[in-house]
Scaffold this motif. Structure first.
Motif, PDB file in Angstrom:
ATOM      1  N   ILE A   1      10.361   4.815 -10.580  1.00 16.81           N
ATOM      2  CA  ILE A   1       9.795   3.487 -10.347  1.00 16.81           C
ATOM      3  C   ILE A   1       8.904   3.628  -9.122  1.00 16.81           C
ATOM      4  N   ASN A   2       7.599   3.612  -9.362  1.00 19.22           N
ATOM      5  CA  ASN A   2       6.627   3.783  -8.289  1.00 19.22           C
ATOM      6  C   ASN A   2       6.075   2.423  -7.894  1.00 19.22           C
ATOM      7  N   VAL A   3       6.118   2.124  -6.600  1.00 21.56           N
ATOM      8  CA  VAL A   3       5.629   0.840  -6.088  1.00 21.56           C
ATOM      9  C   VAL A   3       4.289   1.074  -5.400  1.00 21.56           C
ATOM     10  N   HIS A   4       3.285   0.320  -5.822  1.00 22.56           N
ATOM     11  CA  HIS A   4       1.938   0.417  -5.251  1.00 22.56           C
ATOM     12  C   HIS A   4       1.615  -0.910  -4.572  1.00 22.56           C
ATOM     13  N   VAL A   5       1.411  -0.872  -3.275  1.00 18.70           N
ATOM     14  CA  VAL A   5       1.030  -2.077  -2.533  1.00 18.70           C
ATOM     15  C   VAL A   5      -0.492  -2.141  -2.550  1.00 18.70           C
ATOM     16  N   VAL A   6      -1.028  -3.166  -3.207  1.00 20.15           N
ATOM     17  CA  VAL A   6      -2.475  -3.268  -3.377  1.00 20.15           C
ATOM     18  C   VAL A   6      -3.105  -4.338  -2.490  1.00 20.15           C
TER      19      VAL A   6
END
Length: 132
Positions: A112-117
């Motif tokens: 589960i990869n979290v990307h803060v955009v």
């Protein structure tokens, strides 16, 4: 996202089999992500933005599910509220998404990869007029 792929859940029984569409995982992951304090919103595209303006809720917005032969990978794209710890929010998202999907579907998630955009500023700061 995978085209028309279904995930088999459990073994084939005399009653039949259970298959789950990737869109179901997107919705579960989206709801689990928005439950975390500090998550301002999820990243969407133009189509989800238009649909939301017309009143349709896009629970899978900001979630990408990738299916490979032996693994399920999930990418989560979020905007955080200013002042919250990004590593803490990301870890809570990973734990909550994993728990929700495993409890509801019995599917094991590899990553589960979290990307803060982005960062959401509640109250934009006023520009200082002082000269230095």
């Amino acid at each position: 996202m995978a085209e028309n792929q279904l995930l088999n859940v459990g073994e084939f029984t005399p009653l039949g089999k259970v298959e789950i569409a990737p869109e179901v995982l997107e919705v579960i992951a989206g709801i689990a992500t928005t439950e975390i304090p500090g998550v301002s919103s999820m990243r969407g595209n133009f189509a989800t933005g238009v649909a939301e303006r017309l009143g349709k809720k896009a629970h899978g917005k900001g979630i990408k599910v990738e299916l490979s032969d032996d693994a399920v990978l999930i990418d989560v794209f979020i905007v955080v509220d200013y002042g919250h710890s990004v590593p803490n929010i990301a870890e809570k998202i990973q734990l909550n998404v994993r728990q929700a999907i495993e409890n509801m579907t019995a599917i094991h998630i590899k990553e589960i990869n979290v990307h803060v955009v982005g960062v959401h500023l509640e109250h934009p700061t006023e520009e200082k007029t002082e000269n230095y």
